[in-house]
Each structure stands twice: as C-alpha cells, then as structure tokens.
Design a protein around this motif. Structure first.
Motif, PDB file in Angstrom:
ATOM      1  N   UNK A 317       1.370  -1.201   0.233  1.00 40.09           N
ATOM      2  CA  UNK A 317      -0.335   0.106   0.145  1.00 40.09           C
ATOM      3  C   UNK A 317       0.642   1.439  -0.087  1.00 40.09           C
ATOM      4  N   UNK A 318       2.405   1.208   0.375  1.00 42.09           N
ATOM      5  CA  UNK A 318       2.647   2.376   0.789  1.00 42.09           C
ATOM      6  C   UNK A 318       3.687   2.262  -0.415  1.00 42.09           C
ATOM      7  N   UNK A 319       3.396   1.765  -1.487  1.00 43.83           N
ATOM      8  CA  UNK A 319       4.853   1.293  -3.025  1.00 43.83           C
ATOM      9  C   UNK A 319       3.464   2.296  -4.309  1.00 43.83           C
ATOM     10  N   UNK A 320       2.633   2.446  -3.480  1.00 43.21           N
ATOM     11  CA  UNK A 320       1.848   3.316  -5.228  1.00 43.21           C
ATOM     12  C   UNK A 320       1.530   4.412  -5.335  1.00 43.21           C
ATOM     13  N   UNK A 321       2.427   4.620  -6.526  1.00 43.03           N
ATOM     14  CA  UNK A 321       1.986   5.523  -6.903  1.00 43.03           C
ATOM     15  C   UNK A 321       1.192   6.359  -7.629  1.00 43.03           C
ATOM     16  N   UNK A 322       0.568   6.680  -6.954  1.00 44.21           N
ATOM     17  CA  UNK A 322      -1.396   7.007  -6.993  1.00 44.21           C
ATOM     18  C   UNK A 322      -1.012   8.480  -7.748  1.00 44.21           C
ATOM     19  N   UNK A 323       0.139   9.810  -7.680  1.00 47.38           N
ATOM     20  CA  UNK A 323      -0.377  10.916  -8.630  1.00 47.38           C
ATOM     21  C   UNK A 323       0.028  10.382  -9.608  1.00 47.38           C
ATOM     22  N   UNK A 324       1.355   9.996  -9.780  1.00 48.59           N
ATOM     23  CA  UNK A 324       1.887   9.865 -10.861  1.00 48.59           C
ATOM     24  C   UNK A 324       1.534   8.443 -11.404  1.00 48.59           C
ATOM     25  N   UNK A 325       0.508   8.152 -11.694  1.00 49.79           N
ATOM     26  CA  UNK A 325      -0.719   7.043 -12.250  1.00 49.79           C
ATOM     27  C   UNK A 325      -1.600   8.000 -13.160  1.00 49.79           C
ATOM     28  N   UNK A 326      -2.375   8.541 -12.155  1.00 51.61           N
ATOM     29  CA  UNK A 326      -2.959   9.849 -12.808  1.00 51.61           C
ATOM     30  C   UNK A 326      -2.552  10.877 -13.267  1.00 51.61           C
TER      31      UNK A 326
END
Length: 533
Positions: A317-326
């Motif tokens: 869960x801490x390894x998720x590049x959320x902003x980068x994906x969007x």
C-alpha cells in the motif's frame, strides 16, 4: 503482433525514464511527479457531453464495440460479470426499477415499489407490458426472476443479495410481495442492477433472449457479436430510436479505435488517454467522459503467501504511485484513491481517513518485517485492464529501492478472468461502478462474497454491512459506512490507487449521448437513447 498493438503495449518513454531515475530522495519523487505534469499538458479533462437538443432521427443501424469478449459471454443476467455482458443484457431485458443519470432508482417495469419498514415491499407492475414473444408480463415472471438467484445451482453473481429475500409471492397477476430477512432501504437500487433484470417465467435457454427490453435478439455469438432489432412494442413510448444495434467484443485496444476512425464502428468503450488525443485531433469524433467509481485494483491474496502477512500488504500500500498514475498513465482522466472503493465525491465517503502517501522507506520497513527483504514476487497483469501493466511496472521499479524484486508477467486477456483473477497471489482486477455501497461491499468485501477478491474475512465488517442496510437515519448510516471504509483501509488486501474516468469514443454522427455515473456507455444503456444523424 500488429504495429499498433506493440505501440500501445509500451510504457511511455518519458514515464519509463522518470521511473529509472527514481531514488529515495524527495527531489526524485518530485521529478517523477513533474514528468506526469509535462505529459498531461494539453490534454485536460473536459465537461460531460449533454444530450443533444435536436429531434432524434428514427431508424438506422449502429455498430458498437466493448473491450470484453470470450466464450463465456452470456445472455443470462445471473451470470453477467463484465461491461459487455451488462450492455448486452440491457438491450433485451428490463428491470423492475432503473437508475437515472444521478444514480437515483426510478420505476421501470414496476409502476411503484413501496415499504414502510424496509422489510416488506409491495411491487405493483406497470400495465400493458409484453415480452418479445407477445406474452404479457405478470407477477409470476417477477417471482421466477428474483427467486432463481437463491438457487446455488444457478451460480448467480447476485446470490449474496438474494439471500436477503425471505419470500417472493404473487399477490395478484400485477402485484408482488417481497419480504426480506432484515430491513434494506436500498432495495429499489438493488433491483435496478443487471442481475435482477426480469425474465419470462421458466426461462432456461439463454442462446437467445426473450425479454421486455428495447431490442429483440436477432443473433448472439459468444465472443464475437450480438445483434438486436428494435422492439416495436417497447413499454417506453418513442424509444428506442435505432432499428438495429450490433454489439461486438473487440479486445484489442488499437483495433477498436482504428475501426471507429475508419467508420466500421460508431461507438467504442474503454479508451485510453492516448486514444482520446488521437480522436480529438481528428475533429470527427467525440469523447464521452463519465466520472464514476470505476477502478483498477491490485489484489493481494491474504489467504496465501506473501499476502498472508499484514506487513507485506501494508508495504504494497505504501508502494503505490497514485499521483503519478493519474498524471501520466491516465493523463488527468482519473482521481487519486485511498485503498477504499468509495470515490471522494460520494456522499458516504469517509473524509477522516488520512490519504496514504507513497513512502518507499515505510514500504521497505514493512517488507523487512514480513521477511520479504531481498525476496522475489510476481505481479500478474494483462493489457486490457486499464493501468495494470503500467502500475505493475511502476511497482517493479520502486520495489528495487524497497528491497523486493518484483517481476511483472503480462498474460493474454482471453481467459484472464477464469484463470488468473482472484487466483494469483498478486494480480489485478477491474471493478465497474455499483449504484450503492451495499452492493459493492456485498459482492467484493463480505467474508462469503462470491467475488471476495483478496480472500479477506472480517466479522466486524460483515456485521456493519448488514446493520447499515436497515438504518434509515442518514447520519448513523454514514458513520457505519465510514467505519467500513476504515476497516478496508487498514486491513483488506485489495489496493486501490486510483479511480478511472470511463472514456467512450464515438462518431460525430452519433447523437443523444450523455455521461452517467453508473457505468460506461450511459450506464450500459446507450442503445436505448442513441440515434444516428
């Protein structure tokens, strides 16, 4: 493999370069985010397209394509499990209720549906409705259609919802009494979903579809094509507008878009951000963006290694590049998520849960606690699940700094759902919007849910789901759903980095389209409202 398929299968070079330069420093993270900002320049989100004000033209044949196609394509509402099935079934069948473009349940085959206690529901049928073969709709058809989901032999995707049906009886030819095992004030919305579309009493043969929907089934070839012709006796006056609709399953992303641009197709589902750019540059096509609760999720099975360790799940869960994906993969056509399936715009969204950041150091800490430092793990992806390939590759690169050697294996889409989904220790899922949180939680998060993707079991969560159904006080209900989101956030193995806007492409000849939050292509019902100029 075609040139187009190779091209669309690659990770964007700018994204790849940014990933390769990443380290644990704040400066490198900012560089990664900046790469996304540059890539998204000139391709910003645009407002939803409203229904055309022109007078609809009657007649014509429209050809559409969805991204799903396999030998398991079905005309049985109980077995539908993807957007292609839902769209096909809404062509031929109608429900007791239906969702409008605000996700509100409206009367459909039911002229009214009422309850004072949330347990006993009186359903009065709309008069004058007939099936495609001329038979009149009666209460017995409704009793059969709802009851079959309780039978384990039917293997219905809605068996969990149907468990709450204590009794279903025909009071008269035009009235049904539905009694539940406990109160549920979401029943009108539940009955609007595709599993509960109404069949003719005793239906067993699903090679064709005899329903009350806007089209009659002319042909159905699983994995290939479905053709419907206009139902002249449809219960909605003036609809549908088209004489014939062909729904095709085209799993190859580039092939779908190329067929639209060449004129072979009029409307296609599931565009990528790059597809949007191509279509908009041509000036001859429209793009329908529908913001919804659709998401691609990384599934960590908690009932097998390495996901049986809560520390490993937390590390992921801490390894998720959320902003980068969007910003990069979706180029702005999405929203950052927080590992719960409730989007930020939803009225029951829990705003008190802190946004989980990407933190490689914390990921490394939890991987080490899980005994995974220096270990290897395989992530299964497939091209037709939006963002899964790129998401897996991002995790692979970030994982090197977090001390785990992730391998990304891309498998064919054909057979993915039967062979890999929910079966691999680490793999991706794709969840279409649901009209209520109860439906979403009941299907994917309850301990005994048929599609409990991560094998997560939490008795407290299960109790809250049942209690919330019967709670009429909206403040108490919101608190219950907020508590459920917190449990998912803290403990569940389904990791949701982003919500994805539904993007459909269409020829400028297609009119009458508008964005619906209930799903792609106008909540899977474009064929009822679209027309050709």
């Amino acid at each position: 493999m075609s040139k187009f398929r190779k091209e669309f299968g690659r990770v964007n070079p700018s994204l790849s370069q940014a990933i390769n330069e990443v380290s644990l420093s704040r400066r490198s993270i900012i560089k990664l985010l900046s790469a996304g900002a540059v890539m998204s320049t000139g391709l910003v989100a645009f407002p939803a397209i409203s229904a055309d004000a022109e007078t609809p033209v009657k007649g014509g044949r429209l050809r559409a394509a969805v991204a799903n196609a396999s030998a398991t394509d079905t005309l049985d509402p109980a077995k539908g499990n993807n957007s292609g099935d839902y769209t096909r079934q809404f062509m031929f069948y109608s429900g007791l209720t239906e969702l409008d473009n605000k996700l509100a349940a409206r009367p459909a085959l039911a002229e009214s549906i009422e309850s004072s206690d949330g347990i006993s529901w009186q359903i009065k049928l709309r008069p004058g409705v007939t099936f495609h073969d001329g038979k009149a709709l009666t209460a017995q058809d409704v009793v059969f259609s709802l009851s079959r989901h309780k039978d384990p032999a039917v293997a219905s995707t809605a068996i969990n919802q149907a468990k709450q049906f204590s009794s279903i009886t025909a009071v008269s030819p035009t009235e049904v009494k539905l009694v539940l095992t406990q109160p549920n004030f979401d029943i009108p919305a539940v009955l609007a979903t595709s599993p509960f579309l109404i069949l003719q009493d005793g239906t067993k043969n699903f090679s064709k579809a005899v329903g009350t929907g806007p089209y009659q089934c002319k042909s159905f070839t699983p994995g290939v094509s479905t053709v419907g012709v206009k139902n002249p006796h449809y219960w909605k006056p003036g609809l549908p507008h088209l004489d014939e609709v062909e729904l095709m399953g085209v799993t190859d992303q580039a092939a779908r878009v190329n067929a639209l641009m060449s004129g072979d197709l009029h409307i296609v589902a599931t565009l990528t951000a790059n597809d949007v750019k191509r279509l908009r540059q041509s000036g001859q096509f429209g793009v329908l963006e529908s913001k919804s609760g659709m998401y691609t999720n990384l599934i960590v099975r908690t009932d097998m290694k390495p996901g049986s360790s809560e520390d490993f799940v937390l590390g992921m869960k801490y390894l998720q590049p959320r902003e980068i994906m969007v910003k990069t993969v979706m180029q702005g056509f999405g929203e950052v998520a927080n590992d719960t399936p409730v989007p930020p715009w939803h009225p029951l969204f829990n705003k008190e849960i802190p946004q989980r950041p990407m933190d490689v150091e914390k990921a490394r800490f939890h991987f080490k606690k899980a005994g995974m430092a220096g270990a290897s793990a395989e992530i299964i992806t497939t091209q037709n699940i939006e963002g899964s390939v790129e998401g897996g590759q991002l995790i692979q690169q970030l994982g090197r700094s977090a001390g785990v050697n992730f391998q990304v294996r891309r498998v064919p889409y054909d057979g993915y759902w039967s062979t890999h989904w929910t079966k691999d220790p680490l793999g991706y899922g794709s969840i279409n919007p649901r009209p209520t949180l109860d439906l979403l939680f009941s299907q994917f998060y309850l301990s005994d849910a048929p599609n409990n993707e991560s094998g997560w079991k939490n008795p407290q969560f299960d109790q809250l789901v049942v209690a919330a159904r019967g709670e009429r006080d909206q403040a108490k209900r919101k608190q219950m759903y907020g508590d459920m989101q917190a449990l998912i956030y803290d403990h569940c193995g389904t990791i949701i980095p982003t919500f994805i806007s539904s993007l459909d492409g269409y020829s400028s000849r297609v009119k009458g389209l508008e964005a619906w939050p209930s799903g792609m292509m106008m909540g899977y019902r474009f064929h009822e409202f679209a027309w050709l100029a």
